[in-house]
Design a protein around this motif. Structure first.
Motif, short mmCIF file in Angstrom:
data_model
loop_
_atom_site.label_atom_id
_atom_site.label_comp_id
_atom_site.label_asym_id
_atom_site.label_seq_id
_atom_site.Cartn_x
_atom_site.Cartn_y
_atom_site.Cartn_z
N SER A 107 -5.35 8.44 13.10
CA SER A 107 -4.59 9.57 13.63
C SER A 107 -5.25 10.90 13.29
O SER A 107 -5.33 11.80 14.14
N MET A 108 -5.74 11.03 12.06
CA MET A 108 -6.44 12.27 11.70
C MET A 108 -7.74 12.40 12.46
O MET A 108 -8.12 13.50 12.89
N LEU A 109 -8.44 11.29 12.62
CA LEU A 109 -9.71 11.32 13.34
C LEU A 109 -9.50 11.74 14.79
O LEU A 109 -10.31 12.46 15.37
N GLU A 110 -8.40 11.32 15.38
CA GLU A 110 -8.10 11.68 16.76
C GLU A 110 -7.82 13.17 16.89
O GLU A 110 -8.15 13.79 17.91
N GLN A 111 -7.24 13.80 15.87
CA GLN A 111 -6.90 15.21 15.93
C GLN A 111 -8.09 16.12 15.61
O GLN A 111 -8.04 17.32 15.87
N ALA A 112 -9.15 15.57 15.02
CA ALA A 112 -10.32 16.38 14.67
C ALA A 112 -11.09 16.78 15.91
O ALA A 112 -11.30 15.98 16.83
N GLN A 113 -11.51 18.05 15.96
CA GLN A 113 -12.24 18.59 17.10
C GLN A 113 -13.43 19.40 16.61
O GLN A 113 -13.47 19.87 15.47
N GLY A 114 -14.39 19.58 17.50
CA GLY A 114 -15.55 20.41 17.21
C GLY A 114 -15.50 21.72 17.96
O GLY A 114 -14.51 22.03 18.64
N THR A 115 -16.54 22.50 17.87
CA THR A 115 -16.63 23.78 18.56
C THR A 115 -17.26 23.58 19.94
O THR A 115 -17.89 22.54 20.20
N PRO A 116 -17.11 24.53 20.85
CA PRO A 116 -17.69 24.40 22.19
C PRO A 116 -19.21 24.21 22.14
O PRO A 116 -19.92 24.90 21.41
N GLY A 117 -19.69 23.22 22.89
CA GLY A 117 -21.12 22.94 22.96
C GLY A 117 -21.61 21.94 21.93
O GLY A 117 -22.74 21.45 22.03
N LEU A 118 -20.78 21.61 20.96
CA LEU A 118 -21.17 20.67 19.92
C LEU A 118 -20.88 19.24 20.38
O LEU A 118 -19.76 18.92 20.76
N LYS A 119 -21.89 18.39 20.35
CA LYS A 119 -21.72 16.99 20.71
C LYS A 119 -21.08 16.24 19.54
O LYS A 119 -21.64 16.24 18.44
N VAL A 120 -19.92 15.62 19.78
CA VAL A 120 -19.14 15.00 18.71
C VAL A 120 -18.94 13.52 19.00
O VAL A 120 -18.61 13.15 20.14
N GLN A 121 -19.14 12.70 17.98
CA GLN A 121 -18.84 11.28 18.04
C GLN A 121 -17.90 10.93 16.89
O GLN A 121 -18.11 11.40 15.76
N LYS A 122 -16.88 10.12 17.14
CA LYS A 122 -15.89 9.78 16.12
C LYS A 122 -16.00 8.29 15.77
O LYS A 122 -16.01 7.43 16.66
N LEU A 123 -16.05 8.01 14.45
CA LEU A 123 -16.15 6.63 13.96
C LEU A 123 -15.12 6.42 12.87
O LEU A 123 -14.97 7.26 11.98
N LEU A 124 -14.43 5.30 12.92
CA LEU A 124 -13.46 4.95 11.89
C LEU A 124 -14.21 4.24 10.76
O LEU A 124 -14.53 3.06 10.86
N LYS A 125 -14.50 4.98 9.70
CA LYS A 125 -15.30 4.46 8.59
C LYS A 125 -14.70 4.88 7.26
O LYS A 125 -14.12 5.96 7.14
N ASP A 126 -14.86 4.03 6.26
CA ASP A 126 -14.45 4.33 4.91
C ASP A 126 -15.61 4.99 4.17
O ASP A 126 -16.76 4.56 4.31
N GLU A 127 -15.32 6.01 3.38
CA GLU A 127 -16.37 6.68 2.62
C GLU A 127 -17.05 5.73 1.63
O GLU A 127 -18.19 5.98 1.22
N GLU A 128 -16.36 4.66 1.23
CA GLU A 128 -16.94 3.70 0.30
C GLU A 128 -17.77 2.63 1.00
O GLU A 128 -18.36 1.78 0.32
N ALA A 129 -17.82 2.64 2.32
CA ALA A 129 -18.55 1.60 3.06
C ALA A 129 -19.37 2.24 4.18
O ALA A 129 -19.36 1.77 5.32
#
Length: 333
Positions: A107-129
């Motif tokens: 849910s948090m990952l879905e709400q995260a956005q970047g700035t105009p012109g920035l290419k963004v990719q979202k991955l569901l990952k754990d910081e420990e893995a």
């Protein structure tokens, strides 16, 4: 008889031998990662989630400034534990071409956005893995997320592995002095009411340990500094409510399941008595922020000269400054 004792002693020694791998240190599991994921999910799905962005939004803005200070265009970057995009919303396309956002909360990952012109990719990952390809990133950033990681040395090592030579790791974490007012108030209240204390505030990393952990992971040219944000609240209860809204409530395995009403009232009174400022309403809460920058070794980085290769003594520094920084080459002839 002597031969028999010698044989028994030999058997005892052999039975105590262990494989070398079992003697290596392993990370302690302090935080419940699944509980933290559920806390972040509940916070993200709240109707007024934006009311609690003030702290992480400010730290994300300050951390983005450190990215801008590096006069380089990063082709590939990753934001580890991006939450609702407190850092990515300040990263400009002029600095970063492609940014990968990772978090444990969908849910948090879905709400995260970047700035105009920035290419963004979202991955569901754990910081420990983290499993980014080796030498695939130019920049790794993280804002107020790594303090929930159990294996911090392993996390740093995986980040370094994913960076290209001369890549940079820029991050912020809560420091050990964070919420010391709340911690001590709860401890004193429980000690007075229950005769003992429980860990109601999660442990934080001390600033003296960050440098050694980064060095251990293999980072060089370290820069570490701290900042303190003191925020006022009407009472201790509003502070605890906001921490829950930020998804920063306790996630340690040994956290108590219940905090009695009388202990809470006692802690609030202690908080007000010990830390409230004279002639001011409300109570302060301190958040210590640790910012750090580490570089992966690369061939183009500046290297120290060999020991003993200097041709100017530090004892002559005063006279050199008086001459406007000019060296007297004739004096050595």
């Amino acid at each position: 008889m002597l031969r028999k004792l010698t044989k028994l002693s030999t058997l005892k020694v052999r039975s105590e031998l262990r494989p070398l791998s079992s003697l290596t240190q392993t990370s302690q599991t302090i935080f419940d990662r699944n509980a933290k994921r559920l806390q972040k999910e509940r916070a993200a799905l709240s109707e007024n989630v934006g009311l609690y962005d003030y702290l992480k939004e400010e730290v994300g803005f300050r951390l983005a400034d450190r990215v801008f200070d590096i006069k380089r265009e990063f082709k590939a970057a990753a934001d580890i534990g991006c939450s609702r995009g407190y850092l990515s919303r300040h990263i400009l396309a002029e600095s970063v071409e492609h940014l990968t956002l990772t978090d444990t909360s969908a849910s948090m990952l879905e709400q995260a956005q970047g700035t105009p012109g920035l290419k963004v990719q979202k991955l569901l990952k754990d910081e420990e893995a983290l499993d980014f390809e080796e030498n695939s990133l130019d920049l790794v950033i993280s804002s107020l997320s790594l303090h929930w990681v159990n294996d911090l040395p392993g996390c740093f090592a995986r980040i370094k592995r994913s960076l290209k030579p001369d890549g940079v790791f820029i991050a912020s974490m809560f420091g050990g002095d964070t919420l010391y007012e709340l911690r001590s108030s709860l401890q004193l209240a429980e000690l007075e009411r229950k005769g003992g204390i429980s860990p109601h505030i999660s442990p934080f990393t001390q600033i003296r340990d960050i440098g050694s952990l980064l060095n251990r992971a293999g980072f060089t040219m370290l820069t570490i500094d701290t900042d303190e944000l003191v925020i006022g609240y009407p009472s201790m209860f509003e502070l605890m409510w906001d921490l829950k809204g930020m998804a920063e409530n306790n996630a340690a395995f040994n956290r108590p399941a219940h905090l009695s009403r009388e202990t809470m009232l006692a802690a609030s009174a202690i908080y007000q008595e010990l830390y409230a400022k004279p002639n001011e309403q409300g109570v302060p809460a301190t958040f210590q922020i640790i910012y750090f920058v580490g570089w992966k070794p690369g061939p183009n980085q500046p290297q120290p000269l060999a020991r003993g290769s200097a041709d100017v003594s530090l004892g002559d520094l005063g006279s050199i400054i008086q001459k406007g920084g000019k060296l007297d080459t004739k004096a050595g002839d």
